[in-house]
Design an enzyme around this catalytic site. Structure first.
Site, PDB file in Angstrom:
ATOM      1  N   ASP A   2       1.372   8.685  -8.953  1.00 26.23           N
ATOM      2  CA  ASP A   2      -0.038   8.866 -10.253  1.00 26.23           C
ATOM      3  C   ASP A   2      -1.189   7.593 -10.029  1.00 26.23           C
ATOM      4  OD1 ASP A   2      -1.490   8.716 -12.504  1.00 26.23           O
ATOM      5  OD2 ASP A   2       0.555   7.072 -14.036  1.00 26.23           O
ATOM      6  N   ASP A  43       0.741  -1.234  -0.327  1.00 25.22           N
ATOM      7  CA  ASP A  43       0.000   0.217   0.143  1.00 25.22           C
ATOM      8  C   ASP A  43       1.076   1.195  -0.402  1.00 25.22           C
ATOM      9  OD1 ASP A  43      -1.618   2.153   1.676  1.00 25.22           O
ATOM     10  OD2 ASP A  43      -3.014   0.423   1.404  1.00 25.22           O
ATOM     11  N   GLY A  44       0.754   2.078  -0.935  1.00 30.49           N
ATOM     12  CA  GLY A  44       0.824   3.319  -1.034  1.00 30.49           C
ATOM     13  C   GLY A  44       1.524   3.979   0.044  1.00 30.49           C
TER      14      GLY A  44
END
Length: 226
Positions: free
Chosen positions: A107, A89-90
């Site tokens: 992005d 998970d970013g």
């Protein structure tokens, strides 16, 4: 179309918005640590990896199927001392990492819109906290998103107003830069000279990026002002 690759030149940036995201080089020309949230087809990761030998690249991608397709169909480079792919998970990675990247590129889109967890005030605050002292955040937003103004205000809040916006060549995508440290008020003449050097090095339209900065940001006849 969210990812594209020319088979004859697989490391080029085919989509205008990805090229525009590289506009950070006008302000931070020699990054050594680049963190990317969202892999897609890996275009940005490949471009930075192959054109900036001084940079270490870490990419965080939550969907293992996306990573598998990037490897099997888009020539994603194998992991080595300069390239690292994290499946996770970013937003969590940004909140817990101690990486201190020079450049943080976000992005984060799903099928229809911006990923909510990658556009909260807390996420952008964490982005600023994670960056190196002179680091730059680069965010790809969709200009027609009904929440665009909300997202932009959140970035401006996180970065104390030290932000710039520019349209990609094809209107729709808007790239937002957030600076942890003020880049000052650069002269247009200096930015254009820098752009010419970068165009010669990377083959991207940096002079157009300079012109695009005039469209959406405060400036005088001689200077860009933040």
């Amino acid at each position: 179309v969210q990812s594209a690759m020319r088979l004859a030149r697989p490391n080029d940036l085919e989509l205008a918005y990805t090229r525009c995201m590289m506009s950070f080089l006008l302000f931070h020309p020699q990054p050594e640590r680049v963190l990317m949230i969202g892999l897609g087809g890996g275009s940005l990761a490949k471009f930075v990896y192959h054109t900036m030998p001084q940079a270490r690249v870490t990419v965080v991608e939550i969907n293992p199927r996306v990573a598998a397709i990037a490897r099997s169909h888009f020539f994603l480079p194998p992991e080595d001392e300069r390239f690292h792919l994290v499946l996770g998970d970013g937003a969590e990675y940004v909140a817990t990492s101690e990486e201190a990247p020079d450049v943080l590129m976000v992005d984060g889109f799903d099928t229809n819109c911006q990923v909510e967890e990658l556009a909260t005030q807390g996420f952008y605050d964490n982005c600023r906290a994670l960056l190196a002292d002179d680091g730059v955040l680069v965010v790809n937003l969709w200009g027609s998103d009904r929440n665009f103004d909300i997202y932009l205000r959140r970035i401006e809040t996180a970065f104390d107003g030290l932000t710039l916006c520019m349209h990609a060549e094809r209107r729709g995508n808007i790239i937002v830069l957030g600076f942890k440290k003020s880049p000052g008020t650069p002269r247009w003449s200096d930015l254009r000279e820098r752009a010419k050097e970068l165009e010669a090095s990377y083959g991207l339209e940096f002079l157009r990026f300079v012109d695009a900065l005039k469209e959406m940001n405060m400036h005088t006849e001689k200077r860009l002002t933040l």
